[in-house]
Design a protein around this motif. Structure first.
Motif, PDB file in Angstrom:
ATOM      1  N   SER A 188       0.846  -1.205   0.013  1.00 52.91           N
ATOM      2  CA  SER A 188      -0.079  -0.037  -0.038  1.00 52.91           C
ATOM      3  C   SER A 188       0.817   1.275  -0.071  1.00 52.91           C
ATOM      4  O   SER A 188       0.598   2.121  -0.924  1.00 52.91           O
ATOM      5  CB  SER A 188      -0.938  -0.237   1.200  1.00 52.91           C
ATOM      6  N   LEU A 189       1.945   1.151   0.611  1.00 52.04           N
ATOM      7  CA  LEU A 189       2.915   2.339   0.913  1.00 52.04           C
ATOM      8  C   LEU A 189       3.613   2.614  -0.449  1.00 52.04           C
ATOM      9  O   LEU A 189       3.518   3.672  -0.778  1.00 52.04           O
ATOM     10  CB  LEU A 189       3.787   2.102   1.932  1.00 52.04           C
ATOM     11  N   VAL A 190       3.877   1.558  -0.917  1.00 53.41           N
ATOM     12  CA  VAL A 190       4.917   1.654  -2.372  1.00 53.41           C
ATOM     13  C   VAL A 190       3.858   2.056  -3.432  1.00 53.41           C
ATOM     14  O   VAL A 190       3.848   2.944  -4.362  1.00 53.41           O
ATOM     15  CB  VAL A 190       5.450   0.273  -2.863  1.00 53.41           C
ATOM     16  N   GLY A 191       2.547   1.672  -3.398  1.00 51.32           N
ATOM     17  CA  GLY A 191       1.552   1.921  -4.496  1.00 51.32           C
ATOM     18  C   GLY A 191       1.103   3.541  -4.176  1.00 51.32           C
ATOM     19  O   GLY A 191       1.059   4.058  -5.175  1.00 51.32           O
ATOM     20  N   GLY A 192       0.983   3.806  -2.990  1.00 45.30           N
ATOM     21  CA  GLY A 192       0.591   5.125  -2.599  1.00 45.30           C
ATOM     22  C   GLY A 192       1.761   6.094  -3.093  1.00 45.30           C
ATOM     23  O   GLY A 192       1.560   7.107  -3.732  1.00 45.30           O
ATOM     24  N   ALA A 193       2.907   5.703  -2.867  1.00 43.44           N
ATOM     25  CA  ALA A 193       3.984   6.524  -3.376  1.00 43.44           C
ATOM     26  C   ALA A 193       4.220   6.630  -4.939  1.00 43.44           C
ATOM     27  O   ALA A 193       4.365   7.833  -5.189  1.00 43.44           O
ATOM     28  CB  ALA A 193       5.243   5.954  -2.662  1.00 43.44           C
ATOM     29  N   LEU A 194       3.956   5.411  -5.397  1.00 42.97           N
ATOM     30  CA  LEU A 194       4.039   5.436  -6.889  1.00 42.97           C
ATOM     31  C   LEU A 194       2.846   6.478  -7.718  1.00 42.97           C
ATOM     32  O   LEU A 194       3.098   7.326  -8.606  1.00 42.97           O
ATOM     33  CB  LEU A 194       3.983   4.251  -7.471  1.00 42.97           C
ATOM     34  N   GLY A 195       1.864   6.193  -6.952  1.00 42.44           N
ATOM     35  CA  GLY A 195       0.460   7.023  -7.525  1.00 42.44           C
ATOM     36  C   GLY A 195       0.592   8.478  -7.183  1.00 42.44           C
ATOM     37  O   GLY A 195       0.399   9.307  -8.117  1.00 42.44           O
ATOM     38  N   PHE A 196       1.219   8.952  -6.257  1.00 38.61           N
ATOM     39  CA  PHE A 196       1.727  10.183  -5.644  1.00 38.61           C
ATOM     40  C   PHE A 196       2.684  10.891  -6.745  1.00 38.61           C
ATOM     41  O   PHE A 196       2.558  11.844  -7.111  1.00 38.61           O
ATOM     42  CB  PHE A 196       2.153  10.306  -4.400  1.00 38.61           C
ATOM     43  N   PHE A 197       3.569   9.907  -7.026  1.00 35.44           N
ATOM     44  CA  PHE A 197       4.623  10.343  -8.059  1.00 35.44           C
ATOM     45  C   PHE A 197       3.976  10.666  -9.407  1.00 35.44           C
ATOM     46  O   PHE A 197       4.357  11.474 -10.100  1.00 35.44           O
ATOM     47  CB  PHE A 197       5.892   9.392  -7.955  1.00 35.44           C
ATOM     48  N   VAL A 198       3.256   9.761  -9.771  1.00 36.57           N
ATOM     49  CA  VAL A 198       2.628   9.861 -11.247  1.00 36.57           C
ATOM     50  C   VAL A 198       1.744  11.035 -10.955  1.00 36.57           C
ATOM     51  O   VAL A 198       1.796  11.880 -12.228  1.00 36.57           O
ATOM     52  CB  VAL A 198       1.897   8.644 -11.447  1.00 36.57           C
ATOM     53  N   ILE A 199       0.909  11.425 -10.011  1.00 37.95           N
ATOM     54  CA  ILE A 199       0.063  12.598 -10.106  1.00 37.95           C
ATOM     55  C   ILE A 199       0.937  13.743  -9.986  1.00 37.95           C
ATOM     56  O   ILE A 199       0.498  14.486 -10.764  1.00 37.95           O
ATOM     57  CB  ILE A 199      -0.709  12.613  -8.887  1.00 37.95           C
ATOM     58  N   ALA A 200       2.078  13.634  -9.328  1.00 39.18           N
ATOM     59  CA  ALA A 200       3.017  14.869  -9.206  1.00 39.18           C
ATOM     60  C   ALA A 200       3.300  15.204 -10.689  1.00 39.18           C
ATOM     61  O   ALA A 200       3.544  16.596 -10.988  1.00 39.18           O
ATOM     62  CB  ALA A 200       4.190  14.759  -8.232  1.00 39.18           C
ATOM     63  N   VAL A 201       3.968  14.182 -11.287  1.00 37.70           N
ATOM     64  CA  VAL A 201       4.503  14.216 -12.572  1.00 37.70           C
ATOM     65  C   VAL A 201       3.424  15.065 -13.592  1.00 37.70           C
ATOM     66  O   VAL A 201       3.622  15.763 -14.335  1.00 37.70           O
ATOM     67  CB  VAL A 201       5.174  13.065 -13.260  1.00 37.70           C
TER      68      VAL A 201
END
Length: 199
Positions: A17-30
């Motif tokens: 969940s943490l990795v998925g959330g971090a990846l999702g956050f990164f994609v949204i930020a990009v």
């Protein structure tokens, strides 16, 4: 054993969940960052529109009314394109105002405008737009209109009303770029008599 597996599965779920959330956050930020960058660039272009510099002809010195323009009395300057209308003389047309009298006084740095010159008194003749070799057939693209002092224009100059009579004719004497288009560069027949040439 079951408690250990459950604990590992729970830890894996939390880690996933943490990795998925971090990846999702990164994609949204990009995506947001990229969109923001594009939006900022568009705003910059909107603000800059009309402020691109283009070259124009200006007075190089103060010019009194009725002054004959020379190449020394004009200069080139760049100004924002939003201030450049079709009435402003551009550098590629500067030769059309040289040797003409300015009708109104101008100060050094003033834009040169077509309306400042009496172009009606100029005879509409043609000059060669490029070098034209012997035997070439004259085309519309080979002829450049040029205002000339009527006192200097003889019947051998090809004038605006006579244009259709020379287009398509072979040249018997070569033209250099800027040479006046003369009837003597064609065959030996005299130029046609028109109202303009009879004057």
């Amino acid at each position: 054993m079951n408690d250990s597996n459950a604990s590992r599965q729970g830890n894996g779920f939390v880690l996933g969940s943490l990795v998925g959330g971090a990846l999702g956050f990164f994609v949204i930020a990009v995506v947001i960052g990229g969109g923001g960058y594009v939006w900022i660039k568009k705003k910059e272009a909107d603000v800059r529109r009309g402020w691109n510099l283009v070259p124009v002809v200006v007075a190089a010195q103060d010019l009194a009314e009725d002054t004959v323009i020379t190449f020394e009395s004009i200069s080139q300057r760049s100004v924002p394109e939003q201030f450049v209308t079709s009435s402003v003389v551009r550098p590629d047309s500067a030769n059309y105002i040289v040797n003409q009298r300015i009708l109104v006084a101008a100060q050094a740095g003033d834009l040169m405008l077509w309306s400042q010159f009496e172009t009606k008194k100029q005879a509409d003749c043609f000059v060669a737009a490029r070098d034209i070799p012997v035997g070439a057939k004259l085309t519309e693209d080979d002829m450049l209109p040029q205002g000339m002092d009527p006192k200097l224009v003889t019947p051998s100059y090809v004038k605006e009303p006579e244009r259709p009579q020379v287009v398509g004719r072979p040249v018997i004497a070569a033209f250099r770029k800027g040479d006046p288009i003369l009837w003597t560069h064609f065959h030996n027949e005299p130029p046609p008599v028109t109202r303009d040439s009879a004057r």
